[in-house]
Design a protein around this motif. Structure first.
Motif, PDB file in Angstrom:
ATOM      1  N   LYS A 173      -4.295   5.190   7.808  1.00 20.64           N
ATOM      2  CA  LYS A 173      -4.017   4.045   8.674  1.00 20.64           C
ATOM      3  C   LYS A 173      -5.286   3.334   9.121  1.00 20.64           C
ATOM      4  O   LYS A 173      -5.243   2.184   9.519  1.00 20.64           O
ATOM      5  CB  LYS A 173      -3.255   4.499   9.918  1.00 20.64           C
TER       6      LYS A 173
ATOM      7  N   THR B  86       0.861  -1.173   0.000  1.00 20.35           N
ATOM      8  CA  THR B  86       0.000   0.000   0.000  1.00 20.35           C
ATOM      9  C   THR B  86       0.892   1.215   0.000  1.00 20.35           C
ATOM     10  O   THR B  86       2.055   1.161   0.410  1.00 20.35           O
ATOM     11  CB  THR B  86      -0.922   0.048   1.232  1.00 20.35           C
TER      12      THR B  86
ATOM     13  N   GLN C 276      -2.835  -5.004   6.114  1.00 17.83           N
ATOM     14  CA  GLN C 276      -1.394  -5.050   5.903  1.00 17.83           C
ATOM     15  C   GLN C 276      -0.660  -5.092   7.239  1.00 17.83           C
ATOM     16  O   GLN C 276       0.302  -5.847   7.396  1.00 17.83           O
ATOM     17  CB  GLN C 276      -0.941  -3.844   5.091  1.00 17.83           C
ATOM     18  N   GLU C 277      -1.098  -4.315   8.198  1.00 18.60           N
ATOM     19  CA  GLU C 277      -0.452  -4.306   9.511  1.00 18.60           C
ATOM     20  C   GLU C 277      -0.601  -5.656  10.217  1.00 18.60           C
ATOM     21  O   GLU C 277       0.351  -6.156  10.812  1.00 18.60           O
ATOM     22  CB  GLU C 277      -1.017  -3.181  10.386  1.00 18.60           C
TER      23      GLU C 277
ATOM     24  N   THR D 233       6.931   2.141   5.395  1.00 24.29           N
ATOM     25  CA  THR D 233       6.384   2.782   6.587  1.00 24.29           C
ATOM     26  C   THR D 233       7.149   4.080   6.794  1.00 24.29           C
ATOM     27  O   THR D 233       8.386   4.071   6.816  1.00 24.29           O
ATOM     28  CB  THR D 233       6.549   1.879   7.826  1.00 24.29           C
TER      29      THR D 233
ATOM     30  N   GLU E 168      -1.499   6.224   2.545  1.00 22.98           N
ATOM     31  CA  GLU E 168      -2.823   5.654   2.802  1.00 22.98           C
ATOM     32  C   GLU E 168      -3.217   5.869   4.252  1.00 22.98           C
ATOM     33  O   GLU E 168      -2.395   5.808   5.167  1.00 22.98           O
ATOM     34  CB  GLU E 168      -2.817   4.164   2.475  1.00 22.98           C
TER      35      GLU E 168
ATOM     36  N   SER F  35      -7.837   2.679   7.182  1.00 17.96           N
ATOM     37  CA  SER F  35      -8.473   1.955   6.082  1.00 17.96           C
ATOM     38  C   SER F  35      -8.350   0.449   6.310  1.00 17.96           C
ATOM     39  O   SER F  35      -7.423  -0.034   6.961  1.00 17.96           O
ATOM     40  CB  SER F  35      -7.840   2.335   4.743  1.00 17.96           C
TER      41      SER F  35
ATOM     42  N   ARG G 267      -7.632  -1.828   4.180  1.00 17.20           N
ATOM     43  CA  ARG G 267      -6.439  -2.341   3.501  1.00 17.20           C
ATOM     44  C   ARG G 267      -5.187  -2.143   4.351  1.00 17.20           C
ATOM     45  O   ARG G 267      -4.360  -3.041   4.485  1.00 17.20           O
ATOM     46  CB  ARG G 267      -6.305  -1.629   2.163  1.00 17.20           C
ATOM     47  N   SER G 268      -5.072  -0.974   4.952  1.00 20.16           N
ATOM     48  CA  SER G 268      -3.922  -0.677   5.806  1.00 20.16           C
ATOM     49  C   SER G 268      -3.929  -1.551   7.059  1.00 20.16           C
ATOM     50  O   SER G 268      -2.885  -2.069   7.473  1.00 20.16           O
ATOM     51  CB  SER G 268      -3.932   0.804   6.188  1.00 20.16           C
ATOM     52  N   LYS G 269      -5.096  -1.725   7.645  1.00 16.21           N
ATOM     53  CA  LYS G 269      -5.199  -2.579   8.837  1.00 16.21           C
ATOM     54  C   LYS G 269      -4.841  -4.029   8.504  1.00 16.21           C
ATOM     55  O   LYS G 269      -4.170  -4.703   9.283  1.00 16.21           O
ATOM     56  CB  LYS G 269      -6.601  -2.499   9.429  1.00 16.21           C
TER      57      LYS G 269
ATOM     58  N   THR H   2       2.429   4.787   1.161  1.00 19.09           N
ATOM     59  CA  THR H   2       2.731   5.295   2.489  1.00 19.09           C
ATOM     60  C   THR H   2       1.782   6.406   2.900  1.00 19.09           C
ATOM     61  O   THR H   2       1.725   6.754   4.057  1.00 19.09           O
ATOM     62  CB  THR H   2       4.185   5.811   2.561  1.00 19.09           C
TER      63      THR H   2
ATOM     64  N   ASN I 157       7.665  -3.922   3.800  1.00 19.30           N
ATOM     65  CA  ASN I 157       6.698  -3.183   4.614  1.00 19.30           C
ATOM     66  C   ASN I 157       7.397  -2.089   5.417  1.00 19.30           C
ATOM     67  O   ASN I 157       6.916  -0.953   5.477  1.00 19.30           O
ATOM     68  CB  ASN I 157       5.963  -4.148   5.544  1.00 19.30           C
TER      69      ASN I 157
END
Length: 120
Positions: free
Chosen positions: A23, A17, A31-32, A77, A21, A25, A27-29, A19, A73
């Motif tokens: 946090k 994603t 990815q985390e 970040t 985006e 969203s 998609r971001s969650k 940088t 990742n």
């Protein structure tokens, strides 16, 4: 072992994603969550050190997990507290024994890109 490596790498899906985006969203969650699952997997893989050959553990843990998934990742970040926390957790997974025979200022070949990021 080869089948387990394929299974592990199939399990890991860390979408890229941007940088910028949000946090919050989905998609971001996602990815985390995948990132932290991969860190947990790295910590479990290095526990195999001493049980199976060190080069196999380093290949799976560093070459495959860290360099292929986690570092991507981390590099995406933004520099700041989140990036520092991710780096610290990765470093905490690495066995000290792997660094005992290194000369000052050197690192494991598999950690070169990660080390360069830490020096930023």
């Amino acid at each position: 072992i080869k089948q387990k490596i394929i299974l592990i790498l199939t399990f890991l899906f860390l979408p890229m994603t941007s940088t910028v985006e949000d946090k919050s969203s989905l998609r971001s969650k996602f990815q985390e969550r995948r990132f932290w699952s991969a860190v947990k997997l790295l910590s479990n893989v290095v526990l195999w050190d001493g049980i199976i050959q060190e080069d196999k553990v380093r290949d799976l843990g560093l070459s495959k997990l860290l360099n292929r998934y986690l570092l991507l990742n981390i590099l995406n970040t933004p520099l700041g507290p989140d990036n520092i926390e991710k780096c610290k957790k990765v470093v905490a997974c690495l066995p000290e024994r792997w660094f005992q025979d290194l000369k000052g200022g050197s690192t494991l070949p598999e950690l070169l890109n990660f080390s360069q990021h830490l020096l930023q």
